[in-house]
Design a protein around this motif. Sequence first.
Motif, PDB file in Angstrom:
ATOM      1  N   ASP A 130       0.940  -1.334   0.029  1.00 38.11           N
ATOM      2  CA  ASP A 130      -0.017  -0.050  -0.100  1.00 38.11           C
ATOM      3  C   ASP A 130       0.870   1.358  -0.222  1.00 38.11           C
ATOM      4  N   ASP A 219       0.865  -4.123   3.403  1.00 40.32           N
ATOM      5  CA  ASP A 219      -0.216  -4.371   2.543  1.00 40.32           C
ATOM      6  C   ASP A 219      -1.384  -4.886   3.054  1.00 40.32           C
ATOM      7  N   GLY A 221      -4.082  -2.793   3.712  1.00 38.09           N
ATOM      8  CA  GLY A 221      -5.143  -2.099   3.332  1.00 38.09           C
ATOM      9  C   GLY A 221      -5.669  -1.076   4.149  1.00 38.09           C
ATOM     10  N   GLN A 222      -4.710  -0.810   5.327  1.00 39.49           N
ATOM     11  CA  GLN A 222      -4.991   0.515   6.227  1.00 39.49           C
ATOM     12  C   GLN A 222      -3.660   1.050   6.793  1.00 39.49           C
ATOM     13  N   ARG A 260      -8.504   3.896   7.177  1.00 42.96           N
ATOM     14  CA  ARG A 260      -8.313   4.023   5.606  1.00 42.96           C
ATOM     15  C   ARG A 260      -8.273   5.638   5.051  1.00 42.96           C
ATOM     16  N   PRO A 293      -4.261   1.010  -2.228  1.00 42.69           N
ATOM     17  CA  PRO A 293      -3.916  -0.219  -1.681  1.00 42.69           C
ATOM     18  C   PRO A 293      -3.321  -1.061  -2.857  1.00 42.69           C
ATOM     19  N   ARG A 294      -1.973  -1.677  -2.238  1.00 38.91           N
ATOM     20  CA  ARG A 294      -1.182  -2.563  -3.184  1.00 38.91           C
ATOM     21  C   ARG A 294      -1.021  -1.816  -4.478  1.00 38.91           C
TER      22      ARG A 294
END
Length: 311
Positions: A130, A219, A221-222, A260, A293-294
């Motif tokens: 991320d 990675d 997502g937060q 997020r 994300p990613r």
Amino acid sequence: MQNASPGSLRRLLFVLNPISGDIDKSQLRATVAAYCAERGRQAEFFETTGGQDLARLQTLLATAPPPDAVFAAGGDGTVSMVAEALAGSPVPLGILPLGSGNGLAKDLAIPLVLNEALALTWQHEQRQLDTLRVGGQFAVHLADMGFNARVVQRFNEGDVRGPGAYVRIATQEYPSYKPAAYCIETDEGTWEGEAFMLTIANANTFGSNVVINPDRELDDGQFEICLIAPFPGLAAPGLLYRLYTSNFDDSDYTRRLSCRRARIAVAGADDVLVQLDGEPYTMPCPVEISLQPRNLRVLVPPATAVAPSRQ
Ligand SMILES: Nc1ncnc2c1ncn2[C@@H]1O[C@H](COP(=O)(O)OP(=O)(O)OP(=O)(O)O)[C@@H](O)[C@H]1O
């Protein structure tokens, strides 16, 4: 996690920072070129100047046939600059840790010895990390407001690099430092209060080995906002001990918010000093933070692809 076969990366671009980490790099090009030639790789080089490096690298990547990977040979600032140029593209980032702190390299278990890190050119796995936007600026590792941002600003203004200079400046700044009051709105809720410093953490560990955000992934997502409240001088040793032993949450003066998206306002301030991946910026308030994300591919050692703090 994706495996890349040993033969898949042939044309490699190395972005060299000549001043990072106060390290003699007079032999670096020759060492890297010889290492690559022995293994059938083609090495190309891009030297940073300290001005317009991101724009020059982006132009190079947009106009020439893209390399199979781009290695950042420098510290966290150089890594972040190369990461920004590669984010959203299929070209992976490699890291040769040649800075003062090398925080992201440590979080990714990348060896700090040059010849061992060079093995990433032919033995690696790929992770997709991320990345963050903080006040419109790119960040992949850690950003902060408050005490550490002030120390990093003075560190970058000085002529001396390395951990000794950082500790000297921190000791000078601490007695007169006045914590600010923050209002933090996230997709999970709102927090208001004073903080000695707050860290916007995609990763775990500062280059100084302070573990500000243990047990979270690059990675997942937060990101976390890691708050350290103003503390009496007597509490400093215990707090530092917890920060160096991955026990951030085990203190009356700490708190973490996972989210997020976030918006951070500083009471009575139109702008705020923010440290982003080791570089200081002054940004208008409030500061908006978002996560992509990613969207960054990174080469990591095959057997140790999990962050060290989880092992
Ligand atoms: N040729 C150059 N001359 C002067 N400054 C440069 C040059 N190339 C890059 N820089 C500056 O170097 C800084 C980035 O340094 P970097 O973060 O990679 O190393 P470091 O600060 O020694 O290590 P770390 O961030 O890991 O503690 C940026 O501010 C960039 O503008």
